[in-house]
Write a protein that holds these residues in place. Structure first.
Motif, mmCIF file in Angstrom:
data_model
loop_
_atom_site.group_PDB
_atom_site.id
_atom_site.type_symbol
_atom_site.label_atom_id
_atom_site.label_comp_id
_atom_site.label_asym_id
_atom_site.label_seq_id
_atom_site.Cartn_x
_atom_site.Cartn_y
_atom_site.Cartn_z
ATOM 1 N N PRO A 84 -4.002 -42.036 128.598
ATOM 2 C CA PRO A 84 -3.361 -41.286 129.677
ATOM 3 C C PRO A 84 -4.018 -39.918 129.831
ATOM 4 O O PRO A 84 -4.731 -39.451 128.939
ATOM 5 C CB PRO A 84 -1.908 -41.134 129.190
ATOM 6 N N GLU A 149 8.653 -44.002 128.841
ATOM 7 C CA GLU A 149 7.217 -44.074 129.120
ATOM 8 C C GLU A 149 6.676 -45.502 129.120
ATOM 9 O O GLU A 149 5.595 -45.758 129.634
ATOM 10 C CB GLU A 149 6.445 -43.241 128.087
ATOM 11 N N GLY A 151 6.046 -49.100 130.312
ATOM 12 C CA GLY A 151 6.059 -49.738 131.625
ATOM 13 C C GLY A 151 5.724 -51.205 131.496
ATOM 14 O O GLY A 151 6.243 -51.888 130.612
ATOM 15 N N HIS A 155 2.299 -48.185 127.486
ATOM 16 C CA HIS A 155 2.491 -46.857 128.071
ATOM 17 C C HIS A 155 2.220 -46.959 129.558
ATOM 18 O O HIS A 155 1.062 -47.036 129.991
ATOM 19 C CB HIS A 155 1.561 -45.838 127.412
ATOM 20 N N GLY A 156 3.267 -46.964 130.324
ATOM 21 C CA GLY A 156 3.109 -47.082 131.770
ATOM 22 C C GLY A 156 2.508 -48.425 132.171
ATOM 23 O O GLY A 156 2.729 -49.448 131.528
ATOM 24 N N ASP A 157 1.743 -48.398 133.248
ATOM 25 C CA ASP A 157 1.162 -49.617 133.796
ATOM 26 C C ASP A 157 -0.344 -49.685 133.603
ATOM 27 O O ASP A 157 -1.030 -50.485 134.247
ATOM 28 C CB ASP A 157 1.498 -49.721 135.291
#
Length: 209
Positions: A84, A149, A151, A155-157
């Motif tokens: 990220p 956080e 996804g 962590h996310g997409d």
């Protein structure tokens, strides 16, 4: 020049690097170092990897060891592909990756488990060793995924280093007959990851000697 990866098909550390190379579309030649025949301790492999381990990656005119540092190098040389952009997110991704690479993996390394079996005079069974040490780490990973956080992936997409570490460790857990049915977040994320072409192509079955 095509990259060369000195690896072993069931090595989870090698599996991580294969995934990263695939995600970035980097072609590579796989050169087997047979751990069961102790080829990792051969003079040839020790010249490449002084620790007598796999993987070793030859790329960009360099020779690299340690899977996590290799994956971070690949990420950093391709626009931070697996991390990220924010410091907090990077810390979280590293923490998840380290649960696998620095806590579960070292104690469940084949050489460590074999040594435990030998020193116990056979009182310790290798499968029991794995079933003792892998589940607590994966359970902690599962709990850490219970966060805003998380996804589609850890962590996310975006696929991150955490995902690249998770899938090989889950493969190892299943290999040793560990029940992962309670790890619902891990399984859901892993199902999505394993459907991605790069993850599917890196699967150990595709590199079995």
């Amino acid at each position: 020049m095509t990259a060369r990866l000195f690896d072993y098909w069931r090595s989870s550390a090698s599996y991580r690097v294969r995934i990263a190379l695939g995600l970035l579309g980097i072609p590579f030649e796989s050169v087997t170092v047979n751990l069961l025949e102790a080829e990792q301790r051969s003079p040839e492999n020790l010249a490449r990897n002084p620790q007598g381990l796999v993987p070793t990656l030859e790329i960009d005119g360099r020779r690299m060891t340690q899977s996590l540092s290799i994956v971070e190098y690949l990420s950093e040389t391709h626009g931070d592909a697996f991390m990220p952009g924010d410091p907090a997110g990077r810390q979280r991704v590293r923490a998840l990756a380290h649960v696998v690479a620095m806590d579960i993996h070292p104690v469940c390394n084949l050489s460590v488990a074999r040594h435990a079996v030998e020193m116990s005079g056979g009182r310790i069974d290798m499968a029991d060793w794995m079933r003792h040490f892998i589940p607590p780490g994966l359970s902690a990973f599962e709990t850490m995924l219970d966060a805003p956080e998380t996804g589609r992936f850890c962590h996310g997409d975006q696929v991150t280093i955490a995902d690249i570490c998770l899938v090989p460790q889950l493969y190892n857990a299943r290999r040793w007959g560990i029940d992962v049915t309670s790890l619902s977040r891990i399984r859901e994320i892993a199902d999505r990851l394993e459907a991605l072409p790069a993850f599917a192509a890196a699967h150990p079955d595709n590199f079995k000697p």
